[in-house]
Enzyme design. Structure first.
Site, short mmCIF file in Angstrom:
data_model
loop_
_atom_site.label_atom_id
_atom_site.label_comp_id
_atom_site.label_asym_id
_atom_site.label_seq_id
_atom_site.Cartn_x
_atom_site.Cartn_y
_atom_site.Cartn_z
N GLN A 24 -5.40 -2.19 9.88
CA GLN A 24 -5.25 -3.53 9.30
C GLN A 24 -5.85 -4.58 10.22
O GLN A 24 -5.55 -4.62 11.41
CB GLN A 24 -3.75 -3.77 9.08
CG GLN A 24 -3.42 -4.94 8.20
CD GLN A 24 -3.89 -4.77 6.76
OE1 GLN A 24 -3.73 -3.73 6.16
NE2 GLN A 24 -4.49 -5.81 6.22
N ASP B 126 -12.39 2.40 4.03
CA ASP B 126 -12.76 1.00 3.87
C ASP B 126 -14.28 0.82 3.92
O ASP B 126 -14.79 -0.26 3.62
CB ASP B 126 -12.13 0.16 5.00
CG ASP B 126 -10.81 -0.44 4.58
OD1 ASP B 126 -10.63 -0.67 3.38
OD2 ASP B 126 -9.97 -0.67 5.46
N LYS C 250 0.84 -1.20 0.00
CA LYS C 250 0.00 0.00 0.00
C LYS C 250 0.88 1.25 0.00
O LYS C 250 0.59 2.20 -0.72
CB LYS C 250 -0.91 0.02 1.23
CG LYS C 250 -2.11 -0.88 1.08
CD LYS C 250 -2.84 -1.06 2.37
CE LYS C 250 -3.91 -2.13 2.20
NZ LYS C 250 -4.44 -2.63 3.45
#
Ligand code: NDP
Length: 285
Positions: free
Chosen positions: A97, A120, A53
């Site tokens: 995460q 997200d 990322k």
């Protein structure tokens, strides 16, 4: 044999678009989109993911910060980091995460991320907006799946779509997006009986199960479009999907490989959503 849906190629296009738009935003508003990734504990898969990322951000001109916290980090420490990031003007998207260590309540953490930085799409406010049909941020993997179908001009409207897996991260939001695009959607899970009868009805089949080669050729009909979300490792450490690719591809009209299918799209959509978040801020300030 069906055509390959090349997630790397679609990703290239999206990342190209993001690069142009990031540049334009910087010139017009002075705002550089910024992403913060938070990783708690030692998880080799997550570390690779976060590293990818960061590299992807650099390439498209997005500013990124990375926070690596030890496994024993108390919940309140993580909450206070998220609070700081929520107030940090340089950061437009916050990514925590998963999975988190046991002493930390994941639901509480995901709810603590500002809905305006929750790229997200996990915050209940964003989930609600998605279901309502007015999404602010769509979770990256489901969003990537729709982008891939669109890129290959695969019709969704009026099709029979079957999603195997009902997680909040993949299965449910993918089903909602397909529904909004006028597919007739069935969601399957571990208690669906008989599963193969349902999967054989699918014009579009999304497998988000987490079991290697679970979807076999006898479970699909001729001409099906197969999207394999699964990321599993075999005994040699090689990445394999939830679909028995070699055999299913003979019946499918389109199929995603693993690796090189949904995976690259997830990161591309994260970049896309970070850009969108920065644009939203720009129009507000
Ligand atoms: P979860 O474990 O949260 O969900 C798996 C789902 O599969 C559950 O709904 C479960 O049903 C269902 N399932 C399990 N066994 C069966 C079975 N025998 N028959 C039918 N359904 C079954 O996983 P995620 O949704 O988070 O992830 C799914 C896969 O996708 C994983 O391999 C993950 O690594 C991968 N992934 C890939 C991403 C990418 O970028 N490519 C991003 C995110 C995930 P039930 O609810 O009844 O338990």
């Amino acid at each position: 044999m069906g055509d390959l849906i090349d997630g790397k190629e679609v990703s290239q296009h999206i990342r190209g678009e993001v690069t142009t738009e990031v540049d334009k935003l910087k010139k017009e508003t002075g705002i550089t989109p910024g992403l913060a990734a938070v990783l708690v504990g030692e998880n080799p898969a997550s570390e690779i993911y976060v590293r990818n990322k960061r590299k992807a951000c650099e390439k498209v001109g997005i500013y990124s910060e990375e926070y690596k916290l030890p496994t024993e980090t108390p919940e309140n420490e993580l909450l206070s980091l998220i609070d700081k990031l929520n107030r940090n003007e340089k950061i437009h998207s916050i990514l925590v995460q998963l999975p988190l260590p046991d002493q930390i309540d994941s639901t509480k953490i995901l709810r603590s991320v500002s809905p305006l930085k929750d790229v997200d799409g996990f915050h209940p406010e964003n989930v609600g907006l998605l279901i309502e049909g007015n999404p602010r941020f769509v979770s990256c993997t489901p969003n990537g799946i729709i982008k891939m179908l669109d890129f290959y001009n695969i019709e969704i409207k009026g099709k029979e779509a079957v999603v195997v897996g009902r997680s909040n991260i993949v299965g449910k939001p993918t089903a909602i997006l397909l529904l909004h695009r006028h597919a007739t959607v069935t969601i399957c899970h571990s208690r669906t009986k008989p599963l193969d009868e349902v999967t054989r009805r699918a014009d579009i089949l999304v497998a988000a199960i987490g079991r290697p080669k679970f979807v076999t050729a006898d479970m699909v009909k001729e001409g099906v479009v197969v999207i394999d979300v699964g990321i599993n490792r075999n005994s040699e450490g090689k990445l394999i999907g939830d679909v028995d690719f070699e055999n299913v591809k003979e019946k499918a009209s389109y199929i995603t490989p693993v690796p090189g299918g949904v995976g690259p799209m997830t990161i591309s959509m994260l970049l896309w959503n970070t850009l969108e978040s920065a644009k939203m801020r720009a129009t507000k300030s």
